[in-house]
Write an enzyme that holds these catalytic residues in place. Structure first.
Site, PDB file in Angstrom:
ATOM      1  N   TYR A  24       0.839  -1.195   0.000  1.00 16.24           N
ATOM      2  CA  TYR A  24       0.000   0.000   0.000  1.00 16.24           C
ATOM      3  C   TYR A  24       0.871   1.240   0.000  1.00 16.24           C
ATOM      4  CZ  TYR A  24       0.592   0.872   5.081  1.00 16.24           C
ATOM      5  OH  TYR A  24       1.090   1.151   6.329  1.00 16.24           O
ATOM      6  N   CYS A  25       0.261   2.354  -0.446  1.00 10.63           N
ATOM      7  CA  CYS A  25       0.907   3.662  -0.422  1.00 10.63           C
ATOM      8  C   CYS A  25      -0.108   4.648   0.142  1.00 10.63           C
ATOM      9  CB  CYS A  25       1.422   4.051  -1.805  1.00 10.63           C
ATOM     10  SG  CYS A  25       0.127   4.142  -3.052  1.00 10.63           S
ATOM     11  N   TRP A  26      -0.102   5.906  -0.330  1.00 14.70           N
ATOM     12  CA  TRP A  26      -0.993   6.924   0.237  1.00 14.70           C
ATOM     13  C   TRP A  26      -2.454   6.639   0.003  1.00 14.70           C
ATOM     14  CZ3 TRP A  26      -0.320   9.949   4.037  1.00 14.70           C
ATOM     15  CH2 TRP A  26       0.925  10.499   4.318  1.00 14.70           C
ATOM     16  N   PHE A  69      -3.316   3.934   2.481  1.00 20.69           N
ATOM     17  CA  PHE A  69      -3.395   4.424   3.852  1.00 20.69           C
ATOM     18  C   PHE A  69      -4.571   5.385   4.033  1.00 20.69           C
ATOM     19  CE2 PHE A  69      -2.061   7.296   7.314  1.00 20.69           C
ATOM     20  CZ  PHE A  69      -2.086   6.356   8.344  1.00 20.69           C
TER      21      PHE A  69
END
Length: 175
Positions: free
Chosen positions: A109-111, A139
């Site tokens: 996952y990222c932003w 996130f």
């Protein structure tokens, strides 16, 4: 300078019109045949998972995968999913073999949905032989759905956003 935009040309299709004389924009390109659609959708599910499913699996204590946060250290410190491994995308080639078990699937996952960092990290991991999925929503949606997260200053939890998750923990979106 103010320019007047003309209407975009409408695609032609043999798809039936939704109502009246105007053709359906949705059906301008007809849906795929069921077997083709099933194969494409199965392939999408093999590559993606969502925040709620990740949270449910993490809550068991034995999720069967390793969750990887592919963002920078500053982003990690701002907030991250408890139990995630911090592995910025640029560090995957050097650190993945030391931090991750190649026999265990990885979820990146990222932003959030506007960021393709999880995709780049998943690609780098797949190129090293890891089985990977991306956590859709990143996130941002973890926080918006009201799941707990850790920061450099300690754990936090935000109220669920009613546009992304049921407001009561006992409620289920039904999907």
């Amino acid at each position: 300078m103010n320019q007047q935009l003309s209407a975009a040309p409408q695609p032609t299709s043999s798809a039936p019109a939704a109502t009246g004389d105007s053709p359906s924009v949705v059906l301008a390109v007809p849906p795929a045949p069921p077997a083709e659609a099933a194969a494409l959708l199965r392939a999408a599910l093999a590559r993606h998972t969502d925040v709620s499913d990740v949270a449910a699996d993490l809550a068991t204590g034995t999720p069967g995968f390793t969750l990887v946060d592919s963002r920078s250290t500053a982003a990690w410190d701002q907030g991250h999913v408890p139990g995630a491994v911090h592995l910025p995308t640029a560090s995957v080639p050097a650190l993945a073999g030391r931090l991750l078990d190649p026999a265990r699937p990885v979820v990146t996952y990222c932003w959030g949905p506007g960021c393709d960092g999880a995709t780049r990290a998943a690609l780098a991991l797949a190129e090293q032989g890891f089985r990977v999925k991306e956590m859709l929503g990143g996130f941002e949606y973890w926080v918006r759905e009201g799941f707990p997260y850790d920061t450099a200053d300690g754990p936090r939890t935000s109220a669920p956003d009613p546009l992304t998750a049921p407001l009561r923990a006992a409620d289920d979106c039904g999907c």
